[in-house]
Design an enzyme around this catalytic site. Sequence first.
Site, PDB file in Angstrom:
ATOM      1  N   TYR A 121      15.792  -3.709   6.644  1.00  0.00           N
ATOM      2  CA  TYR A 121      16.631  -3.023   7.639  1.00  0.00           C
ATOM      3  C   TYR A 121      15.773  -2.307   8.671  1.00  0.00           C
ATOM      4  O   TYR A 121      15.870  -2.562   9.879  1.00  0.00           O
ATOM      5  CB  TYR A 121      17.565  -2.025   6.948  1.00  0.00           C
ATOM      6  CG  TYR A 121      18.116  -0.976   7.892  1.00  0.00           C
ATOM      7  CD1 TYR A 121      18.887  -1.344   8.987  1.00  0.00           C
ATOM      8  CD2 TYR A 121      17.826   0.378   7.708  1.00  0.00           C
ATOM      9  CE1 TYR A 121      19.375  -0.393   9.878  1.00  0.00           C
ATOM     10  CE2 TYR A 121      18.303   1.330   8.589  1.00  0.00           C
ATOM     11  CZ  TYR A 121      19.084   0.952   9.673  1.00  0.00           C
ATOM     12  OH  TYR A 121      19.545   1.894  10.552  1.00  0.00           O
TER      13      TYR A 121
ATOM     14  N   THR B  33      17.046   4.255  14.634  1.00  0.00           N
ATOM     15  CA  THR B  33      17.113   5.057  13.410  1.00  0.00           C
ATOM     16  C   THR B  33      15.776   5.718  13.101  1.00  0.00           C
ATOM     17  O   THR B  33      14.706   5.191  13.467  1.00  0.00           O
ATOM     18  CB  THR B  33      17.504   4.155  12.226  1.00  0.00           C
ATOM     19  OG1 THR B  33      17.381   4.873  10.993  1.00  0.00           O
ATOM     20  CG2 THR B  33      16.622   2.919  12.136  1.00  0.00           C
ATOM     21  N   ASP B  34      15.838   6.833  12.394  1.00  0.00           N
ATOM     22  CA  ASP B  34      14.610   7.497  11.933  1.00  0.00           C
ATOM     23  C   ASP B  34      13.850   6.653  10.915  1.00  0.00           C
ATOM     24  O   ASP B  34      12.649   6.841  10.705  1.00  0.00           O
ATOM     25  CB  ASP B  34      14.931   8.871  11.347  1.00  0.00           C
ATOM     26  CG  ASP B  34      15.940   8.844  10.209  1.00  0.00           C
ATOM     27  OD1 ASP B  34      16.454   7.761   9.866  1.00  0.00           O
ATOM     28  OD2 ASP B  34      16.255   9.924   9.662  1.00  0.00           O
ATOM     29  N   GLU B  35      14.522   5.685  10.298  1.00  0.00           N
ATOM     30  CA  GLU B  35      13.883   4.912   9.233  1.00  0.00           C
ATOM     31  C   GLU B  35      12.751   4.022   9.734  1.00  0.00           C
ATOM     32  O   GLU B  35      11.937   3.540   8.940  1.00  0.00           O
ATOM     33  CB  GLU B  35      14.928   4.091   8.482  1.00  0.00           C
ATOM     34  CG  GLU B  35      15.931   4.955   7.743  1.00  0.00           C
ATOM     35  CD  GLU B  35      16.794   4.174   6.759  1.00  0.00           C
ATOM     36  OE1 GLU B  35      16.273   3.240   6.115  1.00  0.00           O
ATOM     37  OE2 GLU B  35      17.987   4.505   6.651  1.00  0.00           O
TER      38      GLU B  35
ATOM     39  N   LYS C 292      14.911  -3.200  12.698  1.00  0.00           N
ATOM     40  CA  LYS C 292      15.251  -2.219  13.734  1.00  0.00           C
ATOM     41  C   LYS C 292      14.002  -1.844  14.536  1.00  0.00           C
ATOM     42  O   LYS C 292      14.059  -1.707  15.770  1.00  0.00           O
ATOM     43  CB  LYS C 292      15.864  -0.966  13.113  1.00  0.00           C
ATOM     44  CG  LYS C 292      17.280  -1.144  12.594  1.00  0.00           C
ATOM     45  CD  LYS C 292      18.280  -1.423  13.702  1.00  0.00           C
ATOM     46  CE  LYS C 292      18.580  -0.203  14.539  1.00  0.00           C
ATOM     47  NZ  LYS C 292      19.637  -0.487  15.565  1.00  0.00           N
TER      48      LYS C 292
END
Length: 333
Positions: A145, A121-123, A149
């Site tokens: 989260y 993910t970009d997060e 990741k």
Amino acid sequence: MRLLVCGGAGFIGSNFVRQRLATTADEIVVLDKLTYAGRRESLRDLAEDPRFSFVHGAIEDPAAVAQAIEGAEAVVNFAAETHVDRSIAEPDAFVRTHALGTYVLLEAAREHRLRYLQVSTDEVYGSIEQGSFSERSPLEPSSPYSATKAGADLLVASYQRTFGLETLICRGSNNYGPYQYPEKLIPLMVLNALHGDRLPVYGDGLNVRNWLFVEDFARAIAHVLEHGLPGETYNVGGPDECDNLAVVRQIIELCGADRSLIEFVSDRPGHDRRYSLGSEKVAALGWRAQTRFAEGIERTVAWYRDNAWWWEPIRSGAYREYYARQYGTTLAE
């Protein structure tokens, strides 16, 4: 090719499986533990395909992984806990799935010498005020989260450097489209607007996201699986940026709802202000996004309007209690 797709009953995973079966001669085994967001209904139309099979189990369970991986030539791992709000309330589930689960899969892939692609993910990069993140940008996650990741991504990279495993990482920007569980912004707002429920918007609603239609991300993952260089990470960004409030207003227009339904609620802790991914590296492999946001959001609203069989069991179950706790209000019957 025989693929093991972990988390294939989830939002992005099910779209990937459907697209792969439609465009290749692959055999696909889906491994999924069917938590709240992983649903057999999302694979219902594939049940009769002889090239498709399903194993019910968790990626953190070595026995389930050993059963599912038999005969596979590559692994694509979508399996994840994905909702930031849930990671704040229950971070242990995110640690278990992202850390232990990724480790179990990597060990199985190493034993069988398989190509392994991690969907991320970009997060993991955190927030950016201007410009776009590249694959060389530092990882600065803001939530349990995104932190777990990021940890999983680092573990994946280590298996390539230490053991020579053929690993790849695909980091996508904010996905949207059919089969997305309605705790995420777009499906939540679509279903609430169709039912005349309030539309809860965090903070001032001006958090900016780089929107990527799920079918485009699925194509990018397939492209990286086939053409990516082992040990590399590929960012996959959408073609359009839009703040959350503007997204909600477009949904209201498409659903024929009223803007008075918008209700600003307390912002979530650690809410990143803006995400943006540069896609030059994956574009150099030959991938391009095909769906602009105006088209994608119209297709998404139409899908939810036409597929009540998929979402009605969600809105009538435990999701209603979660929604009430999260936003301090209830859904219409």
